[in-house]
Every structure is written in structure tokens, then in C-alpha cells.
Motif scaffolding. Structure first.
Motif, PDB file in Angstrom:
ATOM      1  N   LYS A  28     100.704  69.801  84.397  1.00 26.53           N
ATOM      2  CA  LYS A  28     101.590  69.179  83.402  1.00 26.53           C
ATOM      3  C   LYS A  28     100.800  68.349  82.382  1.00 26.53           C
ATOM      4  O   LYS A  28     101.365  67.528  81.670  1.00 26.53           O
ATOM      5  CB  LYS A  28     102.616  68.287  84.106  1.00 26.53           C
ATOM      6  N   ASN A  29      99.476  68.579  82.353  1.00 27.38           N
ATOM      7  CA  ASN A  29      98.584  67.900  81.401  1.00 27.38           C
ATOM      8  C   ASN A  29      98.464  66.398  81.637  1.00 27.38           C
ATOM      9  O   ASN A  29      98.162  65.632  80.715  1.00 27.38           O
ATOM     10  CB  ASN A  29      99.031  68.152  79.952  1.00 27.38           C
ATOM     11  N   GLY A  30      98.697  65.980  82.865  1.00 22.32           N
ATOM     12  CA  GLY A  30      98.489  64.566  83.211  1.00 22.32           C
ATOM     13  C   GLY A  30      97.074  64.375  83.706  1.00 22.32           C
ATOM     14  O   GLY A  30      96.840  64.226  84.917  1.00 22.32           O
ATOM     15  N   PHE A  31      96.122  64.367  82.805  1.00 22.09           N
ATOM     16  CA  PHE A  31      94.699  64.397  83.152  1.00 22.09           C
ATOM     17  C   PHE A  31      94.297  63.230  84.059  1.00 22.09           C
ATOM     18  O   PHE A  31      93.756  63.435  85.148  1.00 22.09           O
ATOM     19  CB  PHE A  31      93.858  64.400  81.869  1.00 22.09           C
ATOM     20  N   ARG A  32      94.550  62.027  83.611  1.00 24.01           N
ATOM     21  CA  ARG A  32      94.126  60.869  84.396  1.00 24.01           C
ATOM     22  C   ARG A  32      94.876  60.770  85.723  1.00 24.01           C
ATOM     23  O   ARG A  32      94.289  60.410  86.756  1.00 24.01           O
ATOM     24  CB  ARG A  32      94.322  59.592  83.583  1.00 24.01           C
ATOM     25  N   THR A  33      96.147  61.077  85.705  1.00 22.44           N
ATOM     26  CA  THR A  33      96.931  61.050  86.949  1.00 22.44           C
ATOM     27  C   THR A  33      96.366  62.052  87.950  1.00 22.44           C
ATOM     28  O   THR A  33      96.239  61.755  89.150  1.00 22.44           O
ATOM     29  CB  THR A  33      98.404  61.382  86.659  1.00 22.44           C
ATOM     30  N   ALA A  34      96.013  63.235  87.454  1.00 23.51           N
ATOM     31  CA  ALA A  34      95.434  64.263  88.321  1.00 23.51           C
ATOM     32  C   ALA A  34      94.126  63.786  88.935  1.00 23.51           C
ATOM     33  O   ALA A  34      93.891  63.947  90.138  1.00 23.51           O
ATOM     34  CB  ALA A  34      95.206  65.545  87.522  1.00 23.51           C
ATOM     35  N   LEU A  35      93.288  63.175  88.125  1.00 20.78           N
ATOM     36  CA  LEU A  35      92.004  62.671  88.630  1.00 20.78           C
ATOM     37  C   LEU A  35      92.211  61.622  89.715  1.00 20.78           C
ATOM     38  O   LEU A  35      91.534  61.653  90.756  1.00 20.78           O
ATOM     39  CB  LEU A  35      91.183  62.076  87.489  1.00 20.78           C
ATOM     40  N   TRP A  36      93.145  60.705  89.489  1.00 13.71           N
ATOM     41  CA  TRP A  36      93.393  59.651  90.468  1.00 13.71           C
ATOM     42  C   TRP A  36      93.979  60.193  91.769  1.00 13.71           C
ATOM     43  O   TRP A  36      93.560  59.793  92.864  1.00 13.71           O
ATOM     44  CB  TRP A  36      94.335  58.590  89.880  1.00 13.71           C
ATOM     45  N   LEU A  37      94.936  61.095  91.666  1.00 14.20           N
ATOM     46  CA  LEU A  37      95.574  61.628  92.869  1.00 14.20           C
ATOM     47  C   LEU A  37      94.593  62.439  93.715  1.00 14.20           C
ATOM     48  O   LEU A  37      94.527  62.282  94.941  1.00 14.20           O
ATOM     49  CB  LEU A  37      96.774  62.494  92.480  1.00 14.20           C
ATOM     50  N   VAL A  38      93.833  63.322  93.075  1.00 10.55           N
ATOM     51  CA  VAL A  38      92.876  64.149  93.825  1.00 10.55           C
ATOM     52  C   VAL A  38      91.773  63.267  94.411  1.00 10.55           C
ATOM     53  O   VAL A  38      91.344  63.474  95.555  1.00 10.55           O
ATOM     54  CB  VAL A  38      92.282  65.245  92.920  1.00 10.55           C
ATOM     55  N   SER A  39      91.333  62.276  93.654  1.00 11.38           N
ATOM     56  CA  SER A  39      90.313  61.355  94.164  1.00 11.38           C
ATOM     57  C   SER A  39      90.833  60.574  95.371  1.00 11.38           C
ATOM     58  O   SER A  39      90.091  60.328  96.334  1.00 11.38           O
ATOM     59  CB  SER A  39      89.880  60.383  93.070  1.00 11.38           C
ATOM     60  N   ALA A  40      92.116  60.191  95.329  1.00 14.65           N
ATOM     61  CA  ALA A  40      92.717  59.488  96.469  1.00 14.65           C
ATOM     62  C   ALA A  40      92.748  60.387  97.695  1.00 14.65           C
ATOM     63  O   ALA A  40      92.465  59.944  98.822  1.00 14.65           O
ATOM     64  CB  ALA A  40      94.127  59.029  96.113  1.00 14.65           C
ATOM     65  N   GLY A  41      93.067  61.678  97.492  1.00 12.91           N
ATOM     66  CA  GLY A  41      93.045  62.633  98.602  1.00 12.91           C
ATOM     67  C   GLY A  41      91.653  62.784  99.180  1.00 12.91           C
ATOM     68  O   GLY A  41      91.480  62.858 100.406  1.00 12.91           O
ATOM     69  N   LEU A  42      90.652  62.817  98.305  1.00 17.21           N
ATOM     70  CA  LEU A  42      89.268  62.898  98.771  1.00 17.21           C
ATOM     71  C   LEU A  42      88.890  61.659  99.579  1.00 17.21           C
ATOM     72  O   LEU A  42      88.184  61.757 100.587  1.00 17.21           O
ATOM     73  CB  LEU A  42      88.322  63.042  97.579  1.00 17.21           C
ATOM     74  N   ALA A  43      89.358  60.503  99.140  1.00 16.36           N
ATOM     75  CA  ALA A  43      89.062  59.257  99.852  1.00 16.36           C
ATOM     76  C   ALA A  43      89.656  59.276 101.264  1.00 16.36           C
ATOM     77  O   ALA A  43      89.008  58.851 102.230  1.00 16.36           O
ATOM     78  CB  ALA A  43      89.594  58.066  99.065  1.00 16.36           C
ATOM     79  N   VAL A  44      90.871  59.783 101.393  1.00 17.02           N
ATOM     80  CA  VAL A  44      91.515  59.885 102.704  1.00 17.02           C
ATOM     81  C   VAL A  44      90.724  60.844 103.603  1.00 17.02           C
ATOM     82  O   VAL A  44      90.459  60.542 104.772  1.00 17.02           O
ATOM     83  CB  VAL A  44      92.973  60.380 102.558  1.00 17.02           C
TER      84      VAL A  44
END
Length: 258
Positions: A28-44
Motif C-alpha cells: 500500500k506504499n507505506g514505506f516507513r511503516t513497512a520498514l518498522w513492522l518488518v524490523s519489529a518482526g526481525l527483532a522478535v
């Protein structure tokens, strides 16, 4: 605090949900949101690996299931890097799918995990060798996703990106082979023994070199390049776990679980 495989499902579900939420945001072109969500998943996911490592009292890299942990992690890292650099909206979805397949394998086949660490694996080369290999596998995995997209769309627009990924993946794959040779010299007194897994590693490396040669010499069609890239990816799967199914590999020290 430490965790065991019994707790893996909780970390895995949370991580996968965050990865796909990020993939949806990217679409949906939410670039920063995508980066934060995927990074949070990686952190978990990274938190589980770190806590599991602490509980095992050794690096979780010995068994096939443990290497799947790292492949899933680095597959998302690679997808995230590709998305951040080239802005392909769909790459996070497909990298998440591939990572989730290996997560699911670990959830469905818990019997493959082992706490022991044989003497030959008690080497300073153990962690860098496995880590470098898994990262190279994931980068080439992303290149393979681009190859599928290129073949499906009958377009060459992904070739330049695939080239960059293959150069990176092959560099790390080469480092993995060199570190493995140095490790083998210390453990068994020889750099190379033409063990079945080593043979397939050489086949995979040579096929990757063939791809690079083809692209640098500007020979062949884009379809040929994409197909060769997929051949390299298939070779990686054979080298990683497919070779364990061969009769000739049953006496190999490279078979997982030995």
C-alpha cells in the motif's frame, strides 16, 4: 531468561504476523511503516535465537532445524534490504512467504533438533562459516524471487538488481567455502575431501560463477539468465539439505545430526 523449542511457536507467530503486516504496508506504499513492522518482526525472531542460544550453551547452528532458523531470519533481512534499496512493493511478501515456509517446517518437525555438539564443531570457524553461508543463501534466494518475477512478467527490468544480489551472494558464498576449508584443515587435516556436500558446494559455486560470467560478457537472453539463476538456487537447496538424502552422503561428517 532462556527458551526452548516449546516456546518457538509464540515467537514465530508474532514474527510472521509482523512480517506480513509489513508486506501489506509495503504493497500500500507505506514505506516507513513497512520498514518498522518488518524490523519489529526481525527483532522478535532475533530475540528467540539469542535466548535459545543461551539455553543451549552453544550456537544454534548444528541441526537442519537450527540452520532453518538462520535462513528464515536472513531471508527477511535480505528482502528488507532489497525493498529499502529498490522499492519493489512485492518483495517483502514473497520473502516473507519463503521465510515462513522454513518456520513452518521447524514447527512441524521438532524431532530434528539436538542439544549435542560434536568435537569437530567446537571450532572458532563454526559460527562465521554457518552465518556467512546462510546469509549468502538468503541473498541468492531473493535473487531467485526476482528471477521468477522476471520470467512471469517476461521482463528484464529485474536483471540489474538480480546481478547485484548475485555478486553479493557469491562473495559471501566464496567466503563460506574458504572458511569451511580452513575449518576442515584444522579438524580433519585437509582443506578439501570431495565429500558429497563439498562436491555439491563446488557445483553450486561454479553455476553461480557461470551466471556472473554470462552477465558480464552480455551473452545469452534474459530468459537464459533467469533460468540459470534459478538453477543456482536449486543447487543451494541440494547442497544445504538435499544431499543428505543421497546414499553416498550417509557416511559423511557433513550430514546434519551427525
Amino acid at each position: 531468561m532462556t527458551v526452548t523449542w516449546a516456546e518457538f511457536v509464540f515467537f514465530a507467530v508474532a514474527a510472521v504476523l509482523l512480517w506480513f503486516s509489513g508486506a501489506l504496508a509495503a504493497w500500500k506504499n507505506g514505506f516507513r511503516t513497512a520498514l518498522w513492522l518488518v524490523s519489529a518482526g526481525l527483532a522478535v525472531y532475533a530475540a528467540f535465537i539469542a535466548l535459545f542460544w543461551t539455553g543451549l550453551h552453544r550456537p544454534p547452528m548444528r541441526t537442519l532445524g537450527e540452520t532453518r532458523l538462520w535462513y528464515s531470519f536472513f531471508m527477511i533481512v535480505s528482502g528488507l534490504l532489497v525493498y529499502a534499496r529498490w522499492k519493489y512493493r512485492w518483495i517483502l511478501f514473497f520473502s516473507s512467504v519463503l521465510a515462513t515456509v522454513f518456520v513452518a517446517m521447524n514447527l512441524l518437525m521438532p524431532e530434528i533438533h539436538d542439544r549435542t555438539l560434536m568435537p569437530a564443531l567446537q571450532s572458532a570457524w563454526f559460527v562465521p562459516h554457518v552465518t556467512v553461508y546462510m546469509f549468502s543463501y538468503s541473498v541468492i534466494g531473493c535473487a531467485a524471487i526476482l528471477a521468477v518475477a522476471g520470467l512471469a512478467g517476461k521482463t528484464g527490468k529485474y536483471l540489474q538488481t538480480a546481478d547485484t544480489l548475485m555478486y553479493t551472494g557469491m562473495a559471501f558464498l566464496t567466503l563460506g567455502m574458504l572458511s569451511g576449508a580452513l575449518w576442515a584443515k584444522g579438524a580433519w587435516g585437509m582443506y578439501w575431501s570431495w565429500d558429497p556436500k563439498e562436491t555439491w558446494a563446488a557445483v553450486t559455486w561454479l553455476s553461480g560463477l557461470a551466471y556472473i560470467h554470462l552477465r558480464l560478457m552480455s551473452r545469452g537472453s534474459r530468459t537464459a539468465a533467469y533460468l540459470l539463476l534459478l538453477l543456482v538456487f536449486a543447487g543451494l537447496q541440494m547442497c544445504w539439505y538435499g544431499v543428505d538424502l543421497l546414499p553416498s552422503a550417509q557416511e559423511s561428517m557433513h550430514v546434519y545430526g551427525r
